[in-house]
Motif scaffolding. Structure first.
Motif, PDB file in Angstrom:
ATOM      1  N   ALA C  61      46.686  26.398  36.209  1.00 32.06           N
ATOM      2  CA  ALA C  61      47.497  26.955  35.122  1.00 32.06           C
ATOM      3  C   ALA C  61      48.890  27.240  35.658  1.00 32.06           C
ATOM      4  CB  ALA C  61      46.865  28.254  34.615  1.00 32.06           C
ATOM      5  N   SER C  62      49.814  27.501  34.753  1.00 23.01           N
ATOM      6  CA  SER C  62      51.177  27.792  35.194  1.00 23.01           C
ATOM      7  C   SER C  62      51.295  29.248  35.663  1.00 23.01           C
ATOM      8  CB  SER C  62      52.144  27.502  34.059  1.00 23.01           C
ATOM      9  OG  SER C  62      51.929  28.432  33.032  1.00 23.01           O
ATOM     10  N   THR C  64      52.835  31.826  34.605  1.00 23.58           N
ATOM     11  CA  THR C  64      52.661  32.864  33.587  1.00 23.58           C
ATOM     12  C   THR C  64      51.199  33.296  33.500  1.00 23.58           C
ATOM     13  OG1 THR C  64      54.435  31.799  32.381  1.00 23.58           O
ATOM     14  CG2 THR C  64      53.134  33.408  31.176  1.00 23.58           C
ATOM     15  N   GLY C  65      50.321  32.326  33.680  1.00 22.43           N
ATOM     16  CA  GLY C  65      48.901  32.639  33.686  1.00 22.43           C
ATOM     17  C   GLY C  65      48.537  33.558  34.842  1.00 22.43           C
ATOM     18  N   GLU C  68      49.226  37.043  34.028  1.00 21.42           N
ATOM     19  CA  GLU C  68      48.169  37.615  33.185  1.00 21.42           C
ATOM     20  C   GLU C  68      46.941  37.943  34.027  1.00 21.42           C
ATOM     21  OE1 GLU C  68      47.992  36.109  29.251  1.00 21.42           O
ATOM     22  OE2 GLU C  68      45.820  36.251  29.104  1.00 21.42           O
ATOM     23  N   MET C  96      54.483  40.809  28.344  1.00 21.95           N
ATOM     24  CA  MET C  96      53.081  40.413  28.468  1.00 21.95           C
ATOM     25  C   MET C  96      52.184  41.633  28.621  1.00 21.95           C
ATOM     26  SD  MET C  96      51.265  38.159  31.459  1.00 21.95           S
ATOM     27  CE  MET C  96      51.377  36.552  30.692  1.00 21.95           C
ATOM     28  N   ARG C  99      51.717  43.247  25.335  1.00 23.31           N
ATOM     29  CA  ARG C  99      50.824  42.466  24.471  1.00 23.31           C
ATOM     30  C   ARG C  99      49.361  42.590  24.899  1.00 23.31           C
ATOM     31  NH1 ARG C  99      54.960  38.455  24.236  1.00 23.31           N
ATOM     32  NH2 ARG C  99      53.949  37.316  25.920  1.00 23.31           N
ATOM     33  N   LEU C 100      49.155  42.775  26.184  1.00 19.79           N
ATOM     34  CA  LEU C 100      47.780  42.898  26.660  1.00 19.79           C
ATOM     35  C   LEU C 100      47.227  44.311  26.471  1.00 19.79           C
ATOM     36  CD1 LEU C 100      47.946  40.696  29.879  1.00 19.79           C
ATOM     37  CD2 LEU C 100      46.923  40.097  27.677  1.00 19.79           C
ATOM     38  N   ARG C 222      39.746  42.708  28.887  1.00 23.19           N
ATOM     39  CA  ARG C 222      38.803  41.596  28.737  1.00 23.19           C
ATOM     40  C   ARG C 222      39.295  40.386  29.517  1.00 23.19           C
ATOM     41  NH1 ARG C 222      33.835  43.002  26.876  1.00 23.19           N
ATOM     42  NH2 ARG C 222      34.063  44.554  25.229  1.00 23.19           N
ATOM     43  N   ARG C 223      38.422  39.766  30.241  1.00 22.19           N
ATOM     44  CA  ARG C 223      38.840  38.561  30.970  1.00 22.19           C
ATOM     45  C   ARG C 223      37.676  37.606  31.112  1.00 22.19           C
ATOM     46  NH1 ARG C 223      38.337  42.779  35.001  1.00 22.19           N
ATOM     47  NH2 ARG C 223      36.966  42.146  36.705  1.00 22.19           N
ATOM     48  N   PHE C 225      38.527  33.473  31.610  1.00 17.66           N
ATOM     49  CA  PHE C 225      39.172  32.392  32.365  1.00 17.66           C
ATOM     50  C   PHE C 225      39.831  32.913  33.634  1.00 17.66           C
ATOM     51  CE2 PHE C 225      42.822  29.614  33.290  1.00 17.66           C
ATOM     52  CZ  PHE C 225      42.233  28.370  33.276  1.00 17.66           C
ATOM     53  N   TRP C 226      40.464  34.072  33.530  1.00 10.93           N
ATOM     54  CA  TRP C 226      41.262  34.584  34.647  1.00 10.93           C
ATOM     55  C   TRP C 226      40.443  35.398  35.651  1.00 10.93           C
ATOM     56  CZ3 TRP C 226      45.365  31.841  34.274  1.00 10.93           C
ATOM     57  CH2 TRP C 226      45.950  31.580  33.036  1.00 10.93           C
TER      58      TRP C 226
END
Lengths: 382, 382, 382, 382
Positions: C61-62, C64-65, C68, C96, C99-100, C222-223, C225-226
């Motif tokens: 991922a880039s 920014t990911g 996060e 970010m 938003r999270l 909540r996670r 993918f990360w």
């Protein structure tokens, strides 16, 4: 080891050298005019592959990320979703939904069938209060070689009048098996770069129907990286809100051109022929295809039931430079999977099946050597 | 057309992607230290492939040029040489000798046999005055799939006590079929880059024995570009007397590393196995291998006799993306040739033979479909 | 347009052709033994670039990911974090966090300075109840060319005895500017592939200190993918929990080898020399470097204040095939940014500065043409 | 060493990555339909680069081979030719002519001037019996940076009414410096791939005028590999009489497209600008350009007189990763040569000249650092 490796797992697939060469171009400025032209070109032709005129969002991330994106953009904490245990990947998607805080109704399955449209209807009919917000379907279960009938599922949902969203994973079907986001009324289609799109892994996609876009306005699962809206905004000018995976986009541009050159109907027909030839070989050997319902045979991979499958796979890799997919989850060690998707042709398939046949024989599996001939018989027909 | 093209002509062969990537490096200064290191590295390992500790000259030219080099460095106008009509390429080399002003004694042949050592002995025994200055032999006739027995030819020459040079073309055998420049007492070995060396065409070679080097001092055919001596002089410092084909040298460096990794004995054994499996397929189909003497079967290609061969080849190329070699010269339209040399493996061969089998069937040639199975039987043994 | 494009934005950087060629290798099975060897090799040498012996997680991922990921693995809804307005990217990271679902204390800044260690200390000292869970610092602000002093910030935190985590973004500093995850006691280091690591965009990283790993056990954002843990688990065997970006890993393997060949201290010194030469040019032209505190000059990019910057950039791109970074956020149109990071050398920098000088002149900016000479003066010293 | 190498020798030149990627495509059958299409496409556009509608023969060989081809196709043993000592390469071509058995009249020169048209006229006028069969001219002497005025030479020949052929070497001028095979009445133009054509070395060319084609019928120098006629015959169907250098042809196809995109007049103008800027730098440093007659300044390279040139070159290579050409033959150690031809642009030239300036200074050569500024002044004009 001499000669080319045959990457016949059900994805990532053999990346065409045209795509690899396209990806070897120098990096360009992701905020410059050349990049905008590239993006707009891709976005102009990408929808056709999904069968949609709606927006398709591209993530610089693997397919698992696109699963997450489909959920966090459309759902809110504790929302109820219905999943179907068609295999390993359906199970993983369900686990993701749980981890993200959704309530999951997981309909059990035997890992040899697809989603039963009637079960979908039953589930939704039973949900009179419309607590279910989404139905999650894996179009083509990569772990089993079973393809669910999305069009029929859509009709089943429609017949109930239930407003649940339909989210469909096409990771191992897109650009291999006929798929129609718009015509079938799918709300979010999830896809990845590394299968029918013939790219290396690293890009993933959400095709977004209007109902999903509307749902995104209310959805309260926390999202930032995966948020559709900033991407859609920036895409309109040919850019991305954060650094895109430039070289994979080069590859995507080339892969879309290749798909266009061959023609999607021809691509789908080719995959079907190869799947039929593969099943002919499996049966010719006297072995069993995992999928049981002929309406659900996968065009992109075939899982073969055989004891001690991992030892066979290891021998085939070692001796024939040919990679097959392993059994996953509850199928571990009990099946191997032949990928016949992506950039592929009759002669590559014949080589693959010959390698499998020789490997089975060398592993002591009692097979009929007529498998390969049965496959060639099928391949000799259009 | 989807999937990889199978380049199964008897050379140029499928260039490994490792070699293609090595060749894609930026150009360097052919007079600089990095280049000298490259050259000296190549020259240090190249001889092993020829079975020689003598010098090997590299030309930035195709194999035909290396034929010319072998002649103009060792012979004088009107010198007599003996050639053997083993096929198309032996015929072309003879024509070159004529054009360069040599007297050629061309021993006729049927294009199905190699050079007969006894005939060599007879020719030289009859030449009491030693008018014959050189014997020209094509080790592996690329047009017929017949390999001449160079060691026996050498022994036959030696038995006569005749001082003629032995010039051998190994263009389609080097690094595929066992070959020993020093042990067999070859005076000049001619080779090219595009077959067993797994490179694109564009480099060619002369391995030079001491007697040939001595002959070069007296040879009066006019030469400049092909002259060994300036190359040998410059090579000692890692350079060339004129601009070398830098990127093909990158590829050669990588290809030599690959051959070393696999091991030459393994490389030769692999080619023999593939040749045997190919003949098993041909016979399994009920067709005829062009070569008739089993001591002369080629390890690098197999010519198959069949009427209307070009139509079959065209169909196979069109339908299966598989290129086969055409019949050349007097064999035009009467054979096709399957190349099984270079960077190759069992699964690629199986795919190739499957493609040929399907193509023969589709062309209406009455064949037994057990050919492929017979080939797999052979491949299952070491 | 003839000749090479100069990609002198502050990342993505000019990908070395060695890396591009490594990335052009065929795709391999991400569950096979060859892949495990690749992963373990990378993980064995990647830590050195971060200055850590702790685990480093690689995302397909880039960058920014990876921002996060750093947040969702360590924090819980409504946790308080402190951010510093050092520029555009610090502002985006703060957005970010909001938003999270985090509470963000955003310390205002003038976009010309880095994070003030004293301000960090003040903030934490004032937080007697330890409501602040993390301090977010952008090591090198890509939008301004200002490098914050992370070691001093760490000492300032330690002096307060406050337990807040220190999360540091090194996207445009890693492998360009001296950085020491372990020695400086950073808890999570965020990085990306496309700057000092010389890769195309598409990979990102979290280096994870023990306190962060501990925090992850309690963190309730909540996670899925990360989530670090499944990655760490799979990495121990050389694999990933979902399909990794195989070809970028090929590139990473090659890039790590290149960094090792040059040596990290040499890499850092080279970037410092190039930064000094660039500032010499800017001052030589009579223009102003955006960064004001010499302790905070960036080694990887230089932002130059100039009116009408976008018109100048467009002219330079058009006329000289040279891409410069634009002013971002509140600096839009008021600065251009020269990237001098990644795979770069003196002659490339001289060409870059010459292009900027010619472009400034052609744009009518009154400059002293001695800028380039001042830069060469600096480059002539080690 | 970090960053790109600058290959600023006067050829081989920096191969564009577009060309390298084109060359990395898989090998195809040199007797198949795809190959024929490639060849016919190349032959259809190649002539424009030579300024001819006459045939151009492509050799899978280096430029030296094309010298030999020009001679052996047009001349007979003991034929008289006139050569002019313009530098190292003219001297080598003369030596080749001698070795091939021609009588050479070598007009001495000072290695700072081109061919004097008046001297040509004098030579031919003096040759009343027309013993001279050919005049050999190197258009652009790569060893000196001096361009002979071919159009004037042609006029001088015509004025004498002498029937001698005009053979011109354009190895370092083709596609860099204005050249017109047809308009100037050249009989054979010799060229190579590795300079203005932007390819790696390995291809060379003969453009053949009608008088040369006629001469070939009578020419009795022995030839086989270099013989035009079989190539012309096979080319008409898109093939070659022996295995062509397939991958270099891929590159040629791409390079011709690049030249067409830029436009030949623009290509020539770009080279002239760069040559002028380079001379401005040299004079700015207070050094001397080797060429003395401004009508003969080379557009593709500039030779600079300086003592101890090889030490300077070595330092520049070592410190700045920048390769310059050495002094050749009698100029050894007394000049270095800056190549500014092929795939090049203003910023690359500025970097090159900066590297030379820094290297001269570091070598202790007393120079004025204003050289680079003088070059930029020139580059700022169209």
């Amino acid at each position: 080891m001499s000669g080319r490796h045959f990457l016949q797992i059900p994805g990532p697939t053999n990346t065409p050298d045209r795509v690899l060469r396209a990806m070897a171009a120098p990096t360009i400025d992701h905020r410059g005019p050349e990049f905008a032209e590239l993006t707009l070109g891709i976005l102009g032709s990408l929808g056709a592959v999904f069968g949609t005129t709606q927006p398709v969002v591209i993530y610089p991330a693997s397919g698992t990320g696109a699963w997450e994106a489909a959920l966090v953009n459309t759902l809110s904490p504790s929302d109820r979703v219905v999943c179907f245990e068609t295999g390993h990947f359906a199970t993983l998607w369900r686990e993701m939904a749980v981890r993200l805080g959704l309530e999951v109704d997981f309909v059990p399955g035997d890992w040899r069938h697809g989603v039963d449209p009637q079960q979908v209807a039953d589930k939704l009919t039973a949900d009179a209060e419309h607590a279910v917000k989404a139905v999650l379907v894996v179009h083509n279960e990569t772990s089993t070689g079973v393809t669910s009938r999305v069009a029929e599922i859509r009709r089943a949902i429609d017949a109930t009048g239930h407003p649940a969203l339909l989210l469909v994973d096409t990771i191992s079907s897109l650009a291999s098996i006929d798929y129609r986001h718009d015509e079938w009324g799918v709300d979010v289609t999830v896809a990845g770069s590394q299968k029918g799109l013939m790219l290396p892994p690293g890009l993933s996609f959400n095709a977004i129907g209007p109902k999903a876009l509307e749902a995104a306005k209310q959805a309260r699962l926390r999202r930032s990286f995966w948020d559709w809206q900033p991407i859609l905004d920036a895409n309109s000018r040919g850019f991305f809100p954060y650094t895109p995976a430039t070289h994979l986009l080069y590859g995507l541009h080339e892969a879309l051109r290749m798909l266009d050159e061959e023609g999607l109907p021809q691509v789908f027909a080719r995959h079907q022929r190869h799947a039929e030839a593969t099943r002919a070989a499996v049966r010719g050997w006297g072995l069993e295809v995992l999928a049981v319902d002929e309406r659900e045979y996968s065009g992109s991979l075939t899982a073969v039931s055989v004891p001690d499958a991992d030892r066979i796979r290891a021998l085939i890799l070692d001796r024939y430079h040919l990679s097959l997919g392993s059994g996953l989850g509850r199928l571990a060690g009990r099946v191997f999977r032949i990928g016949h998707l992506g950039d592929f042709n009759d002669v590559m398939l014949a080589g693959t099946l010959a390698g499998v046949q020789m490997g089975l024989a060398a592993s002591g599996v009692p097979i009929d050597p007529g498998g390969i001939t049965a496959a060639l018989d099928r391949l000799q027909r259009p």
